[in-house]
Design an enzyme around this catalytic site. Structure first.
Site, PDB file in Angstrom:
ATOM      1  N   GLY A 252       0.733  -0.977  -0.087  1.00 19.99           N
ATOM      2  CA  GLY A 252       0.295  -0.446   0.233  1.00 19.99           C
ATOM      3  C   GLY A 252       0.669   1.680   0.031  1.00 19.99           C
ATOM      4  O   GLY A 252       2.291   1.618   0.502  1.00 19.99           O
ATOM      5  N   PRO A 253       0.493   2.422  -0.067  1.00 22.05           N
ATOM      6  CA  PRO A 253       1.041   3.474   0.067  1.00 22.05           C
ATOM      7  C   PRO A 253       1.981   4.392   1.332  1.00 22.05           C
ATOM      8  O   PRO A 253       1.139   3.498   1.924  1.00 22.05           O
ATOM      9  CB  PRO A 253       0.008   4.814  -0.350  1.00 22.05           C
ATOM     10  CG  PRO A 253      -1.466   3.772  -1.614  1.00 22.05           C
ATOM     11  CD  PRO A 253      -1.492   2.796  -0.259  1.00 22.05           C
ATOM     12  N   GLY A 255       2.316   5.860   4.392  1.00 18.32           N
ATOM     13  CA  GLY A 255       1.597   6.267   5.766  1.00 18.32           C
ATOM     14  C   GLY A 255      -0.048   5.531   5.620  1.00 18.32           C
ATOM     15  O   GLY A 255      -0.677   6.565   6.855  1.00 18.32           O
ATOM     16  N   GLY A 257      -0.311   2.340   7.513  1.00 16.76           N
ATOM     17  CA  GLY A 257      -0.781   2.131   8.648  1.00 16.76           C
ATOM     18  C   GLY A 257      -0.145   0.608   8.995  1.00 16.76           C
ATOM     19  O   GLY A 257      -0.181   0.101   9.216  1.00 16.76           O
ATOM     20  N   THR A 259       3.151   0.148   9.082  1.00 18.11           N
ATOM     21  CA  THR A 259       3.734  -0.794  10.651  1.00 18.11           C
ATOM     22  C   THR A 259       2.855  -0.872  11.734  1.00 18.11           C
ATOM     23  O   THR A 259       3.733  -1.358  12.174  1.00 18.11           O
ATOM     24  CB  THR A 259       4.872   0.629  10.689  1.00 18.11           C
ATOM     25  OG1 THR A 259       5.881   0.586   9.408  1.00 18.11           O
ATOM     26  CG2 THR A 259       6.016   0.169  11.889  1.00 18.11           C
ATOM     27  N   HIS A 474      -9.087  35.609 -11.333  1.00 18.13           N
ATOM     28  CA  HIS A 474      -8.261  34.058 -11.668  1.00 18.13           C
ATOM     29  C   HIS A 474      -9.006  32.928 -10.876  1.00 18.13           C
ATOM     30  O   HIS A 474      -9.357  32.903 -11.235  1.00 18.13           O
ATOM     31  CB  HIS A 474      -7.251  34.230 -11.503  1.00 18.13           C
ATOM     32  CG  HIS A 474      -6.300  32.860 -12.081  1.00 18.13           C
ATOM     33  ND1 HIS A 474      -5.149  32.373 -13.076  1.00 18.13           N
ATOM     34  CD2 HIS A 474      -6.353  31.883 -11.309  1.00 18.13           C
ATOM     35  CE1 HIS A 474      -5.248  31.513 -13.862  1.00 18.13           C
ATOM     36  NE2 HIS A 474      -5.473  30.906 -12.329  1.00 18.13           N
ATOM     37  N   GLU A 475      -8.632  33.503  -9.028  1.00 20.79           N
ATOM     38  CA  GLU A 475      -9.545  32.653  -8.328  1.00 20.79           C
ATOM     39  C   GLU A 475     -11.283  33.230  -8.634  1.00 20.79           C
ATOM     40  O   GLU A 475     -11.064  31.233  -8.900  1.00 20.79           O
ATOM     41  CB  GLU A 475      -9.170  33.054  -7.116  1.00 20.79           C
ATOM     42  CG  GLU A 475      -7.603  33.017  -6.648  1.00 20.79           C
ATOM     43  CD  GLU A 475      -6.665  31.493  -7.682  1.00 20.79           C
ATOM     44  OE1 GLU A 475      -7.855  30.570  -6.955  1.00 20.79           O
ATOM     45  OE2 GLU A 475      -6.337  31.736  -7.859  1.00 20.79           O
ATOM     46  N   HIS A 478     -11.854  30.689 -12.037  1.00 21.60           N
ATOM     47  CA  HIS A 478     -12.202  29.289 -11.028  1.00 21.60           C
ATOM     48  C   HIS A 478     -13.290  28.644 -10.325  1.00 21.60           C
ATOM     49  O   HIS A 478     -14.403  27.796 -10.819  1.00 21.60           O
ATOM     50  CB  HIS A 478     -11.488  28.879 -10.511  1.00 21.60           C
ATOM     51  CG  HIS A 478      -9.422  28.813 -11.143  1.00 21.60           C
ATOM     52  ND1 HIS A 478      -9.209  27.584 -11.795  1.00 21.60           N
ATOM     53  CD2 HIS A 478      -8.478  29.199 -10.393  1.00 21.60           C
ATOM     54  CE1 HIS A 478      -8.215  27.879 -12.279  1.00 21.60           C
ATOM     55  NE2 HIS A 478      -7.349  28.319 -11.366  1.00 21.60           N
TER      56      HIS A 478
END
Length: 675
Positions: A252-253, A255, A257, A259, A474-475, A478
């Site tokens: 798994g990726p 972080g 869990g 360990t 710009h924001e 979005h």
């Protein structure tokens, strides 16, 4: 025969000595230089010698004749030291008769005529090397000089050699004494315990972690609970012929869990526990890794039943044959020994191996087969419910403001967060609340912590000016394009506060768990990502567009290319147009992957990506043109407050446009374009 008598006359004046010398009537004979260093003493004579630094008187009484008495000579053989400067004065005056050079010209024994005594004295001078001017001066004064070879003292040379070799011999002896025999745990020729395992051993594990501390990975917990039950009550399974799994591989990726699960199973099972990293097997010495594997499993078998946890096993379990020259290296020998110990001729009865890695695709196939790792448990990123459970675990010791803090809302705002990210989020919120002097953690601290983790630290607010206005448009572009496009997530907030490298940010709250994403949602994300560039072009003109949309363009291009090559969401068809190795995150596999794509297919892919982005950009510009009045009002509010919440944003936009109608209209336009 009377014994020799030595008298010391320290206070006799030099003039008196000269008078005494005249009274002795020493005849002047030709100098005898056959052996100038050997003393020549006359019987029953009194010899007075005057040196450079003082006066020495020696008296020899009668009755004791030397063993090698020779005829008397005016050469005084008593050698004394003379400074180099004093020697140059005698040389300049022509009193130096002979010079013998020793030790490569660093020491000289000179015969000097003492004008006061009319005697030749032998003196020793320490020379500063052998200056060329000294040789020229001795040639001018007709001095008889010669260079004597160095005499080799074999006994001293042997002692020096033994002294230099003493320390290496002692170290070699200690290596030989400390290295075990062929059957020792450390292996042969491996001193100082290099071949011994570095695994941390706990006879009664006290990790402080149980299954109650692990949340969000219910499927993995169920598999481990079966192993714990097998270790506690093996007869329950053995009575029906079941065998305990030899190994469990956690993937798994980072972080998620893995360990933490290993610590939990150690704390629940209550059996001896060995833990180490895969990199601890590898050393620079040949044979150390395999020896450590043998030592680890010997200790584990002696304490069976037990658990062995190997973290980051990809450091030693990488696919064989990928090294230089066939890969016959130390790492492969260590892997071969690990394969043998896990399921070889002797087996590993009672030893359960738990391993963890986030790169299962590079592990050797022999390591992954049944009989070694019987179970492979994927510990993935948690979903919304899993994130909420993880937040409950990590907020037990936190003081939360229960009136305005909702863990479910936090879980919805954190898609893609792992368990480690959520633990860090709650810790950052607690730190921020302490810095602000609060007694409890409010939603404000949690929102700011999410922004910091995702986008970076908060920067200095921009001053009023053209740049701030351009960022505001710009924001807002979005937010408006995303809100008016069907399938996009709702706006959570719009901010002009810089974070990281972004001058402004627009945040969205995912409505559903983003594990399955539709084509409509992906296209809506492209439209929303291009809304900032569309607002710049429509409001300020094409010559005034800026580099602020660089990150947006990169993201939308990646999404559009994935729609074409991975998800089959284009007119090319439902094809997987890229090699899986290229899609993986491994750099080596991407480099070795053979590109089997034709030039025509690559050109079609580029055209399809360009059409998707071009269509989305036209829709974004249409949204900006049709809602220019609403955009101007929203920019005015944003410049005043610098941060506008999602509810406030939608309230202002609803005064000028029908959000639902615009979503339907946009959906119809997209469907018409696809047909």
């Amino acid at each position: 025969m009377s014994p020799a008598l030595s008298l010391s006359l320290p206070n006799v004046p030099v003039s008196k000595l000269r008078d005494i010398s005249k009274d002795t009537h020493i005849p002047k004979k030709k100098l005898s230089l056959e052996n100038p260093l050997e003393p020549k003493l006359n019987r029953r004579k009194l010899i007075y010698s005057t040196t450079t630094f003082g006066i020495t008187q020696q008296v020899l009484s009668s009755g004791c004749k030397p063993a090698n008495a020779e005829p008397e000579s005016p050469v005084d053989a008593t050698s004394s030291r003379m400074s180099y400067s004093r020697f140059l004065e005698y040389l300049e005056g022509g009193y130096v008769k002979k010079v013998d050079l020793f030790e490569k010209g660093n020491v000289a024994i000179a015969e000097i005529l003492n004008p006061a005594l009319e005697k030749i004295q032998r003196v020793k001078i320490q020379l500063p090397g052998l200056p060329p001017k000294l040789l020229r001066k001795m040639e001018e004064k007709n001095v008889d000089f010669s260079v004597q070879p160095m005499e080799m003292n074999w006994s001293e040379a042997l002692l020096d050699l033994l002294g230099n070799l003493a320390l290496p011999l002692i170290l070699l002896g200690s290596f030989l004494l400390r290295s075990g025999g062929p059957n020792s745990p450390g292996g042969p020729n491996l001193p100082f315990g290099l071949g011994r395992s570095k695994a941390k051993f706990q006879m009664e594990p006290n990790t402080g972690v149980t299954f109650d501390d692990v949340a969000g990975v219910d499927e993995a917990k169920q598999d481990f609970q079966e192993i714990v039950e097998f270790l506690k009550t093996p007869e329950k399974f053995s009575s029906i012929g079941a065998k305990i799994p030899k190994g469990v591989l956690l993937t798994g990726p980072p972080g998620t869990g893995k360990t933490l699960l290993a610590k939990a199973i150690a704390g629940e099972a209550g059996v001896p526990f060995f833990s180490l990293s895969g990199s601890e097997f590898i050393e620079m010495f040949v044979g150390v890794g395999a020896s450590r594997v043998r030592d680890l499993f010997n200790k584990a078998k002696a304490n069976a039943p037990c658990l062995v946890f190997i973290d980051e096993i990809d450091a030693v379990g990488r696919q064989r044959g990928t090294g230089i020259g066939g890969g016959n290296d130390e790492r492969e020998q260590t892997l071969n020994q690990l394969l043998t110990e896990m399921d070889g001729f002797s087996g590993n009865t009672g030893v359960i191996v738990i391993a963890a890695t986030n790169r299962p695709e590079i592990l050797d196939s022999a390591l992954l087969r049944a009989g070694r790792f019987d179970r492979q448990v994927n510990v993935g990123l948690p979903d919304v419910r899993g994130r909420e459970e993880i937040l409950k675990v990590h907020s037990k010791n936190k003081k939360l403001d229960t009136r305005n803090v909702s863990l479910s809302v936090i879980a919805m705002r954190t898609p893609g967060f792992s368990g480690a990210d959520l633990a860090n989020l709650m810790n950052e919120a607690a730190i921020l609340a302490g810095r602000r002097g609060r007694d409890v953690i409010t939603s404000k601290e949690i929102d700011d912590s999410i922004d910091r983790i995702v986008a970076g630290m908060e920067g200095t607010a921009m001053t009023d000016g053209r740049s701030k206005m351009l960022v505001a448009y710009h924001e807002i572009g979005h937010a408006v394009c995303a809100t008016l496009t069907a399938g996009h997530d709702p706006v959570q907030k719009v901010s002009l506060i810089p974070r990281g490298q972004a001058r402004g940010l627009t945040w969205f709250i995912p409505q559903d768990d983003p594990t399955l994403v539709s084509k409509q949602q992906l296209f809506a994300r492209i439209v929303g990502g291009l809304g900032g560039r569309a607002a710049e072009e429509v409001v300020f003109g094409e010559p005034e567009i800026t580099t602020g949309a660089a990150g947006d363009l990169l993201q939308v291009t990646q999404v559009a290319r994935q729609m074409v090559t991975m998800f089959g969401m284009s007119e090319i068809g439902p094809w997987a147009l890229t090699d899986p190795a290229v899609q993986s995150g491994d750099v080596v596999l991407r480099m070795l992957a053979r590109n089997s794509m034709s030039e025509k297919l690559a050109e079609d892919i580029d055209s399809a990506v360009r059409r998707i982005i071009g269509k989305a950009y036209e829709i974004a510009k249409e949204h900006v043109r049709n809602n220019r009045e609403a955009i101007d009002k929203l920019v005015e509010v944003l410049l005043e407050k610098e941060t506008v919440s999602g509810d406030e944003f939608r309230a202002v936009l609803s005064e000028f446009a029908d959000i639902s109608a615009n979503r339907v209209k946009t959906l119809q336009v997209v469907e018409a374009a696809n047909t």
